[in-house]
Design a protein around this motif. Sequence first.
Motif, PDB file in Angstrom:
ATOM      1  N   ILE A  68       0.833  -1.199   0.000  1.00 53.48           N
ATOM      2  CA  ILE A  68       0.000   0.000   0.000  1.00 53.48           C
ATOM      3  C   ILE A  68       0.868   1.249   0.000  1.00 53.48           C
ATOM      4  CG2 ILE A  68      -1.613   1.337   1.420  1.00 53.48           C
ATOM      5  CD1 ILE A  68      -2.918  -1.266   2.226  1.00 53.48           C
ATOM      6  N   GLU A  69       2.001   1.223   0.704  1.00 59.54           N
ATOM      7  CA  GLU A  69       2.900   2.376   0.714  1.00 59.54           C
ATOM      8  C   GLU A  69       3.432   2.678  -0.679  1.00 59.54           C
ATOM      9  OE1 GLU A  69       5.951   1.581   3.505  1.00 59.54           O
ATOM     10  OE2 GLU A  69       4.646   1.738   5.267  1.00 59.54           O
ATOM     11  N   ARG A  70       3.582   1.648  -1.501  1.00 57.91           N
ATOM     12  CA  ARG A  70       4.072   1.858  -2.878  1.00 57.91           C
ATOM     13  C   ARG A  70       2.957   2.201  -3.857  1.00 57.91           C
ATOM     14  NH1 ARG A  70       6.792  -2.961  -1.312  1.00 57.91           N
ATOM     15  NH2 ARG A  70       5.303  -4.192  -2.545  1.00 57.91           N
ATOM     16  N   LEU A  71       1.718   2.151  -3.379  1.00 60.44           N
ATOM     17  CA  LEU A  71       0.576   2.398  -4.259  1.00 60.44           C
ATOM     18  C   LEU A  71       0.474   3.878  -4.618  1.00 60.44           C
ATOM     19  CD1 LEU A  71      -1.947   1.139  -5.600  1.00 60.44           C
ATOM     20  CD2 LEU A  71      -3.211   1.715  -3.522  1.00 60.44           C
ATOM     21  N   ARG A  72       0.230   4.166  -5.863  1.00 64.82           N
ATOM     22  CA  ARG A  72       0.024   5.529  -6.327  1.00 64.82           C
ATOM     23  C   ARG A  72      -1.400   5.649  -6.830  1.00 64.82           C
ATOM     24  NH1 ARG A  72       3.434   5.735  -3.530  1.00 64.82           N
ATOM     25  NH2 ARG A  72       5.578   6.435  -3.779  1.00 64.82           N
ATOM     26  N   HIS A  82      -3.053   7.141   4.521  1.00 65.57           N
ATOM     27  CA  HIS A  82      -1.758   7.758   4.798  1.00 65.57           C
ATOM     28  C   HIS A  82      -0.894   7.796   3.543  1.00 65.57           C
ATOM     29  CE1 HIS A  82       2.508   7.644   6.097  1.00 65.57           C
ATOM     30  NE2 HIS A  82       2.100   8.552   6.974  1.00 65.57           N
ATOM     31  N   ALA A  83      -0.892   6.705   2.780  1.00 66.93           N
ATOM     32  CA  ALA A  83      -0.091   6.672   1.555  1.00 66.93           C
ATOM     33  C   ALA A  83      -0.578   7.704   0.548  1.00 66.93           C
ATOM     34  CB  ALA A  83      -0.135   5.267   0.947  1.00 66.93           C
ATOM     35  N   VAL A  84      -1.879   7.836   0.398  1.00 69.05           N
ATOM     36  CA  VAL A  84      -2.428   8.790  -0.560  1.00 69.05           C
ATOM     37  C   VAL A  84      -2.155  10.223  -0.111  1.00 69.05           C
ATOM     38  CG1 VAL A  84      -4.560   9.643  -1.588  1.00 69.05           C
ATOM     39  CG2 VAL A  84      -4.196   7.200  -1.351  1.00 69.05           C
ATOM     40  N   THR A  85      -2.302  10.497   1.171  1.00 66.99           N
ATOM     41  CA  THR A  85      -2.100  11.850   1.684  1.00 66.99           C
ATOM     42  C   THR A  85      -0.671  12.318   1.482  1.00 66.99           C
ATOM     43  OG1 THR A  85      -3.822  11.474   3.344  1.00 66.99           O
ATOM     44  CG2 THR A  85      -2.327  13.316   3.720  1.00 66.99           C
ATOM     45  N   ASN A  86       0.298  11.421   1.619  1.00 66.66           N
ATOM     46  CA  ASN A  86       1.706  11.791   1.457  1.00 66.66           C
ATOM     47  C   ASN A  86       2.182  11.687   0.022  1.00 66.66           C
ATOM     48  OD1 ASN A  86       3.215  12.083   4.314  1.00 66.66           O
ATOM     49  ND2 ASN A  86       1.536  10.630   4.510  1.00 66.66           N
TER      50      ASN A  86
END
Length: 404
Positions: free
Chosen positions: A162-166, A239-243
């Motif tokens: 998920i952290e790598r998801l764009r 969190h991933a999307v916000t950053n």
Amino acid sequence: MAEGRLVENLMLFARTLRAAGMPVGPGRVLEAIRAMQAVGLERRDDLYWALHAVFVNRKDQQPLFDQAFHVFWRNPRILERLTQMLLPEVRAELDRTKQEEMSRRLAEAMQQEFPGEQQEEEAPEEEYEFDAALTWSNKDVLQTMDFEKMSRAEMEEAKRAIERLRLPVNQIRTRRFRPHHAPGRADMRRSLREALRAGRDSIPIKWRRQRRRPPPLVIICDVSGSMAQYSRMVLHFMHAVTNDRDRVHAFVFGTRLTNITRYLRTKDVDEALEKVGQAVTDWQGGTRIGQCLHFFNRDWSRRVLGQGAVVLLITDGLDRDNAEGLQREMERLHKSCRRLIWLNPLLRYEGYAPKSQGAQAMMPHVDEFRSVHNLESLRELADALSRPISRRQEGVSEWLQMIE
């Protein structure tokens, strides 16, 4: 006293919590020892709340700690032995029945810390499919696995994915212009300025084009008890999307609405979720979708829904207020944004139909209806947002016909 093993067992308990996914380090163990010295060992409740105050710092950690405490310190004569400071090593003798009652994460953590006491079972042979390059991978399995069924290791792998998801959102035209070299709309101001600067008799034509930029993205997520299995992974997604991009606004709700945008902008995900846990007071409680959307429409819609915002509403549609006022608030929300997408984890079930009162009130006012229960559904969402923005999809019309 010299032969007492209380501290050793407390360290084993802390290691178990850490293996289960809780952020427990040596500093927490030292604080736990001081807390036990402060409250004494006469009452089991005092021991529970002393360790709870040290190890639990987010609401979503409460169920795991409660389960781990009662499994680890389950000896019926535990208080007497604690008083004597001669507590023997606590070994988690987990038979098959008790292991099924525990969560997968806690069971794996106990097995990791106490491997000698487990009933060894023959592990089924894993079958791998080889391709032409003679390599294999379990990523395809992880993509389609339900968040609710993931083990601790699989959840950690999913979080990293998920952290790598764009999340690319199709850009829209704005009212502002930017210089452009290709012929199109003439930029008279730049053309006259260039002619005056060069002292020419003729006017060189300069061109301009409308500026494009992604619209604001607003995420409204349900963190009530019925969404407990998915809210953790959804928060990692938020969190991933916000950053990853600007103009992202995040809200969570159960019985009240909370703006968590500034907390999710913290780069460290654990620190960000810790701040969210401290700010959200209705975690895993009831659900009042209509009332929370009313507060959003009244207090936040004009601030965050400008310039063609896209709204992701993440909820199962189960409302404790019998959908009171929900249809009115959904209609207003739908009219205030460019695109409203409802993400519902219950859609993973083959026989699911939006026939609850909340779902029937929401369905007429959404543009897309999607599932959000695994990594594949999140990637499909990213693909959908990268396509040209349009109103009502054909799939929503089919759902409307089903509930009519």
